[in-house]
Design a protein around this motif. Structure first.
Motif, PDB file in Angstrom:
ATOM      1  N   PHE A  92     -17.333  36.327  20.673  1.00 48.95           N
ATOM      2  CA  PHE A  92     -16.504  36.597  19.503  1.00 48.95           C
ATOM      3  C   PHE A  92     -15.111  36.024  19.749  1.00 48.95           C
ATOM      4  CE2 PHE A  92     -19.665  39.933  18.750  1.00 48.95           C
ATOM      5  CZ  PHE A  92     -19.834  39.828  17.381  1.00 48.95           C
ATOM      6  N   PHE A  93     -14.602  35.251  18.802  1.00 46.79           N
ATOM      7  CA  PHE A  93     -13.230  34.760  18.845  1.00 46.79           C
ATOM      8  C   PHE A  93     -12.433  35.568  17.816  1.00 46.79           C
ATOM      9  CE2 PHE A  93     -15.428  31.482  20.986  1.00 46.79           C
ATOM     10  CZ  PHE A  93     -14.509  30.788  21.767  1.00 46.79           C
ATOM     11  N   VAL A  94     -11.512  36.391  18.317  1.00 45.07           N
ATOM     12  CA  VAL A  94     -10.717  37.257  17.457  1.00 45.07           C
ATOM     13  C   VAL A  94      -9.306  36.665  17.374  1.00 45.07           C
ATOM     14  CG1 VAL A  94      -9.920  39.593  17.034  1.00 45.07           C
ATOM     15  CG2 VAL A  94     -12.076  39.226  18.246  1.00 45.07           C
ATOM     16  N   TYR A  95      -8.914  36.220  16.175  1.00 49.85           N
ATOM     17  CA  TYR A  95      -7.604  35.607  15.954  1.00 49.85           C
ATOM     18  C   TYR A  95      -6.651  36.655  15.371  1.00 49.85           C
ATOM     19  CZ  TYR A  95     -10.298  31.289  16.444  1.00 49.85           C
ATOM     20  OH  TYR A  95     -11.115  30.298  16.906  1.00 49.85           O
ATOM     21  N   PHE A  96      -5.354  36.537  15.716  1.00 52.91           N
ATOM     22  CA  PHE A  96      -4.346  37.505  15.284  1.00 52.91           C
ATOM     23  C   PHE A  96      -3.249  36.795  14.496  1.00 52.91           C
ATOM     24  CE2 PHE A  96      -6.386  39.053  19.098  1.00 52.91           C
ATOM     25  CZ  PHE A  96      -6.724  40.342  18.742  1.00 52.91           C
ATOM     26  N   HIS A  97      -2.599  37.582  13.638  1.00 58.01           N
ATOM     27  CA  HIS A  97      -1.589  37.007  12.752  1.00 58.01           C
ATOM     28  C   HIS A  97      -0.412  36.427  13.536  1.00 58.01           C
ATOM     29  CE1 HIS A  97      -3.412  38.354   8.989  1.00 58.01           C
ATOM     30  NE2 HIS A  97      -3.698  39.512   9.591  1.00 58.01           N
ATOM     31  N   ASN A  98       0.017  37.112  14.584  1.00 58.81           N
ATOM     32  CA  ASN A  98       1.180  36.678  15.350  1.00 58.81           C
ATOM     33  C   ASN A  98       1.101  37.252  16.760  1.00 58.81           C
ATOM     34  OD1 ASN A  98       2.025  39.430  14.998  1.00 58.81           O
ATOM     35  ND2 ASN A  98       2.884  38.830  13.009  1.00 58.81           N
ATOM     36  N   ILE A  99       2.109  36.929  17.578  1.00 55.55           N
ATOM     37  CA  ILE A  99       2.138  37.390  18.965  1.00 55.55           C
ATOM     38  C   ILE A  99       2.211  38.911  19.038  1.00 55.55           C
ATOM     39  CG2 ILE A  99       3.492  37.358  21.089  1.00 55.55           C
ATOM     40  CD1 ILE A  99       2.047  34.833  20.696  1.00 55.55           C
ATOM     41  N   THR A 100       2.914  39.507  18.100  1.00 50.22           N
ATOM     42  CA  THR A 100       3.065  40.962  18.097  1.00 50.22           C
ATOM     43  C   THR A 100       1.715  41.652  17.929  1.00 50.22           C
ATOM     44  OG1 THR A 100       5.249  40.696  17.104  1.00 50.22           O
ATOM     45  CG2 THR A 100       4.255  42.882  17.009  1.00 50.22           C
ATOM     46  N   ALA A 101       0.933  41.187  16.956  1.00 46.50           N
ATOM     47  CA  ALA A 101      -0.391  41.759  16.747  1.00 46.50           C
ATOM     48  C   ALA A 101      -1.292  41.518  17.948  1.00 46.50           C
ATOM     49  CB  ALA A 101      -1.009  41.170  15.481  1.00 46.50           C
ATOM     50  N   PHE A 102      -1.158  40.329  18.538  1.00 45.37           N
ATOM     51  CA  PHE A 102      -1.952  40.015  19.718  1.00 45.37           C
ATOM     52  C   PHE A 102      -1.606  40.946  20.878  1.00 45.37           C
ATOM     53  CE2 PHE A 102      -1.611  37.898  23.832  1.00 45.37           C
ATOM     54  CZ  PHE A 102      -2.930  37.639  24.101  1.00 45.37           C
ATOM     55  N   GLU A 103      -0.297  41.195  21.111  1.00 42.97           N
ATOM     56  CA  GLU A 103       0.136  42.058  22.215  1.00 42.97           C
ATOM     57  C   GLU A 103      -0.388  43.483  22.040  1.00 42.97           C
ATOM     58  OE1 GLU A 103       2.272  43.153  25.703  1.00 42.97           O
ATOM     59  OE2 GLU A 103       1.749  41.211  24.859  1.00 42.97           O
ATOM     60  N   GLU A 104      -0.325  43.985  20.823  1.00 36.97           N
ATOM     61  CA  GLU A 104      -0.802  45.342  20.560  1.00 36.97           C
ATOM     62  C   GLU A 104      -2.298  45.460  20.816  1.00 36.97           C
ATOM     63  OE1 GLU A 104      -0.958  48.580  16.871  1.00 36.97           O
ATOM     64  OE2 GLU A 104       0.321  46.799  16.739  1.00 36.97           O
ATOM     65  N   ALA A 105      -3.078  44.443  20.387  1.00 38.35           N
ATOM     66  CA  ALA A 105      -4.516  44.467  20.622  1.00 38.35           C
ATOM     67  C   ALA A 105      -4.843  44.351  22.107  1.00 38.35           C
ATOM     68  CB  ALA A 105      -5.179  43.334  19.842  1.00 38.35           C
ATOM     69  N   PHE A 106      -4.067  43.525  22.815  1.00 41.63           N
ATOM     70  CA  PHE A 106      -4.324  43.349  24.245  1.00 41.63           C
ATOM     71  C   PHE A 106      -4.080  44.648  25.013  1.00 41.63           C
ATOM     72  CE2 PHE A 106      -2.848  42.306  28.526  1.00 41.63           C
ATOM     73  CZ  PHE A 106      -3.911  41.550  28.988  1.00 41.63           C
ATOM     74  N   ILE A 107      -2.986  45.359  24.694  1.00 39.87           N
ATOM     75  CA  ILE A 107      -2.690  46.628  25.360  1.00 39.87           C
ATOM     76  C   ILE A 107      -3.785  47.648  25.061  1.00 39.87           C
ATOM     77  CG2 ILE A 107      -1.063  48.560  25.420  1.00 39.87           C
ATOM     78  CD1 ILE A 107       1.179  46.553  24.883  1.00 39.87           C
ATOM     79  N   LYS A 108      -4.273  47.673  23.825  1.00 40.91           N
ATOM     80  CA  LYS A 108      -5.331  48.615  23.459  1.00 40.91           C
ATOM     81  C   LYS A 108      -6.610  48.319  24.233  1.00 40.91           C
ATOM     82  CE  LYS A 108      -5.590  49.790  19.176  1.00 40.91           C
ATOM     83  NZ  LYS A 108      -5.847  49.809  17.713  1.00 40.91           N
ATOM     84  N   LEU A 109      -6.947  47.046  24.397  1.00 38.76           N
ATOM     85  CA  LEU A 109      -8.144  46.687  25.139  1.00 38.76           C
ATOM     86  C   LEU A 109      -8.013  47.021  26.622  1.00 38.76           C
ATOM     87  CD1 LEU A 109      -9.040  43.246  23.493  1.00 38.76           C
ATOM     88  CD2 LEU A 109     -10.309  45.369  23.287  1.00 38.76           C
ATOM     89  N   GLN A 110      -6.783  46.898  27.151  1.00 32.89           N
ATOM     90  CA  GLN A 110      -6.575  47.222  28.560  1.00 32.89           C
ATOM     91  C   GLN A 110      -6.662  48.722  28.821  1.00 32.89           C
ATOM     92  OE1 GLN A 110      -2.876  45.352  29.813  1.00 32.89           O
ATOM     93  NE2 GLN A 110      -4.040  43.937  31.122  1.00 32.89           N
ATOM     94  N   ARG A 111      -6.063  49.510  27.963  1.00 30.93           N
ATOM     95  CA  ARG A 111      -5.997  50.955  28.186  1.00 30.93           C
ATOM     96  C   ARG A 111      -7.311  51.655  27.836  1.00 30.93           C
ATOM     97  NH1 ARG A 111      -0.016  52.633  25.754  1.00 30.93           N
ATOM     98  NH2 ARG A 111       1.222  51.469  27.281  1.00 30.93           N
ATOM     99  N   PHE A 112      -7.941  51.204  26.773  1.00 30.35           N
ATOM    100  CA  PHE A 112      -9.154  51.892  26.298  1.00 30.35           C
ATOM    101  C   PHE A 112     -10.299  50.883  26.211  1.00 30.35           C
ATOM    102  CE2 PHE A 112      -5.370  53.648  24.230  1.00 30.35           C
ATOM    103  CZ  PHE A 112      -5.367  54.934  24.742  1.00 30.35           C
TER     104      PHE A 112
END
Length: 695
Positions: A92-112
């Motif tokens: 799956f290739f998940v694209y994000f609107h901007n760096i901010t959205a990408f950072e939030e998704a990355f932190i969520k994937l790391q923590r949970f």
């Protein structure tokens, strides 16, 4: 001191937090992103350009529970710009609107992280993608306006003035008046009023939507004709013959069949004393005098004399053969609907009699005189087409160019003209009919889908079935017996097979959604002075109309019946948000229709294009269901461009245009054009400017 200044509400990073130009990563999760802009982008695919423009995370599909719906809910649909899945790599290739959205998704994937394997940016050892993967997964670029979607021609906005989808119902082929009319032949030939509920379910075959011929070998081919299969020679023989393939000696050895002394057709009836063969009372009367001279025992037997006199003075009217007893072996001669088939007995005597009748009709029908006037409803006629000569009963003569009749020796319904009809003599009309209509027990009437049609054609006259029924289950409304049919060799139930084919199953989320490529597009007729039905006038202001033919409009209404049953059935999922381009079943004005998602909006109302009607409407996700693979209905509605329509229309002109092309109306257009280069349809209206100006 002056008033103390409060800094609690001041955030020095608030202004720059969403500024993508200031969010540049040297390390951390953004370090693997391609931050450098590539100036030379010629020759790149949309996927490659998207990977340069938007930050993305690659997630491996290592379980059935991992799908686009799960990832969208887990990461947050408001953060995701787009998502694509490559089946060959299970990524799956998940694209994000901007760096901010990408950072939030990355932190969520790391923590949970619940067992998700993911990497940031391009995976380290990615194999080059194929053109096939690009075509399957490439998604159109999203627009800045969430209420619009890009098509091949222009940008279509959501329809503001909502209208109900117009239903279309054909006139019944047979009505009660046809039975109650004075001297009605239909009331005599159809005592049970079986054809009062008859329907013609082969409109798409009639308009060439399916392949109707299939080659068997170099000499023969199979023809699919309105519920009946014909095996014919590719090249007609020099001298057509109706004689049996078997010789007289072989027929006599196999069945005890000999040639009738009158009509010279094979029969198993003969004189008990002298052995002279004859078919029935008609043939016996023709040879009675010769038989009296030749039969030595004729004058010695007074009972035979009485039989002879009775046969001379009274010719009985032969009635339709009754349904074979339960437990008999039968064969399907034709299918009329998804739950109505015609059967005949396949025992030796019935098969010989059935073939004899077909041969008699073929031989005597060659000399039948042509009909000069339209026949009456219920009249028995001779119908000639291709190399076939059959008996038929007329059902409807409202349109001389489309006369409906049923082939009584097979059961299929045909549409023809007066040129193909001939007079049927009394002796041919009174011959028994061996093809009996039956109703498959527990099977509802559904639309004749391509898959169902193909299965019925495959089992037609190929398999023998064991007939099971109870006389108490006779359907008095339809004039047919409810039956069960079991394949004789494997004991497989035809009823169960049909129920499986006709029951739509809601796909699970681990199965990729279907796209419009799954459905077949049926071409509409082109030429001058063509009548079309307006299915939608929502976008006539930009020169677009969605139209179909009247026969296809009837078919679309019939398809909706199956969609209502599926839409109102028990849901497997309460909410469903289809991906862009995915087919779905959506509820609109209290009814279920099929459509495809053209835009995803984060308010729970994705924009749905109703492909059978041609307008876009936002539908809530609790009124959308996944598209079942059983619904392989072809697309019968086409988008048309209006030729020479001006771009700068006033509101009054648009109102006049919509008032002229009312949804559900039948309009005769001056010309329907197909543009091969652009692969689209156009409509020419000579009085277009008069309509716009109200003249």
């Amino acid at each position: 001191m002056g008033e103390e200044i409060g800094f609690s509400s001041w955030d020095p990073l608030a202004e720059d937090f969403n500024n993508e130009e200031l969010n540049k990563y040297e390390s951390g999760p953004g370090g693997n992103l391609q931050a450098e802009s590539i100036s030379h982008t010629e020759g790149m695919t949309k996927r490659e350009l998207k990977r340069i423009k938007y930050p993305y995370i690659v997630i491996k599909k290592n379980g059935k529970h991992i799908n686009d719906f799960m990832l969208s809910n887990y990461i947050g649909s408001q953060l995701i710009y787009d998502m694509e899945f490559i089946p060959s790599k299970l990524l799956f290739f998940v694209y994000f609107h901007n760096i901010t959205a990408f950072e939030e998704a990355f932190i969520k994937l790391q923590r949970f992280n619940f067992g998700l394997d993911f990497v940031v940016g391009r995976p380290p050892a990615e194999e080059p993608t194929t053109n096939q993967d690009v075509e399957q997964n490439e998604q159109p670029e999203s627009t800045s306006n969430p209420e619009s979607t890009e098509t091949n021609t222009c940008s279509l906005t959501i329809a503001e003035d909502k209208q109900e989808h117009p239903p279309f119902f054909p006139v019944p082929l047979v009505v009660k008046k046809d039975y109650t009319a004075k001297n009605s032949q239909l009331a005599i030939n159809d005592v049970n009023r079986r054809y009062l509920s008859v329907k013609f379910d082969f409109t798409l075959e009639r308009h060439g939507a399916y392949v109707l011929k299939e080659s068997i070998d170099e000499d023969c081919e199979r023809q699919y004709r309105f519920g009946r299969v014909l095996t014919v020679a590719k090249t007609p023989p020099a001298m057509p013959s109706t004689e049996s393939v078997l010789s007289d000696e072989e027929l006599k050895a196999l069945f005890g069949a000999m040639k009738c002394c009158d009509c010279e057709l094979h029969t198993d009836n003969s004189c008990k004393y002298c052995g002279i063969p004859y078919c029935n009372a008609i043939c016996f009367n023709a040879i009675c005098d010769e038989h009296e001279k030749l039969c030595k025992n004729f004058a010695k037997l007074p009972e035979l004399e009485r039989v002879k006199n009775n046969m001379r003075c009274k010719i009985p009217k032969l009635q339709q053969l009754e349904l074979p007893p339960s437990g008999s072996s039968v064969q399907i001669t034709a299918f009329e609907q998804t739950n109505v088939v015609y059967i005949r007995s396949v025992d030796m005597h019935s098969s010989v009699a059935y073939i004899k009748i077909l041969s008699t009709v073929m031989r005597k029908g060659k000399c039948a005189p042509k009909l000069k006037h339209l026949p009456q409803t219920g009249q028995i006629v001779i119908y000639k087409f291709d190399r076939e000569i059959v008996r038929a009963m007329v059902l409807n003569v409202d349109d001389p160019q489309a006369i409906y009749l049923v082939c009584v020796d097979f059961g299929n319904i045909e549409i023809t003209t007066l040129d193909s009809l001939y007079e049927c003599s009394t002796d041919l009309a009174e011959l028994p009919r061996y093809a009996i209509p039956v109703l498959l027990r527990g099977i509802p009437r559904r639309y004749m889908r391509p898959e169902v049609r193909n299965v019925l054609y495959q089992i037609h006259d190929t398999f023998s079935f064991v007939l099971k029924y109870n006389e108490r289950e006779f359907d008095s409304n339809g004039g047919m017996q409810r039956v069960l049919l079991f394949e004789r060799e494997m004991n497989l139930s035809l009823n169960r097979l049909m129920k499986t084919l006709l029951t739509p199953v809601e796909p699970s989320f681990d199965i990729p959604g279907l796209t419009e490529k799954f459905l077949n597009h049926v071409s509409l007729p082109t030429g001058k002075n063509k009548k079309l039905v307006i299915m939608s006038n929502f976008y006539c202001n930009i020169g677009l109309l969605y139209c179909t033919t009247l026969d296809f409009a009837y078919e679309i209404t019939l398809m909706q019946r199956d969609m209502q049953v599926y839409g109102e059935s028990e849901k497997a999922f309460t909410y469903f948000a289809p991906s862009r381009g995915e087919l779905c079943i959506a509820k609109y004005y209290g009814k279920w229709y099929r459509g495809k998602c053209v835009n995803l909006v984060g308010n729970g109302y994705p924009s749905i294009l109703f492909i059978d009607y041609g307008h876009i409407t936002p539908i809530h996700i609790n009124s959308i269901r996944r598209y079942p693979p059983q619904f392989d209905f072809p697309i019968l509605t086409t988008e048309f461009d209006i030729v020479d329509q001006p771009n700068d229309l006033t509101d009054e002109m648009i109102a006049r245009l919509k008032n002229h092309f009312l949804t559900g109306s039948i309009i005769e257009f001056d010309e329907v054009i197909f543009n091969e280069k652009q692969n689209n349809y156009s409509l020419r209206i000579n009085d277009l400017f008069k309509i716009l100006n109200g003249a």
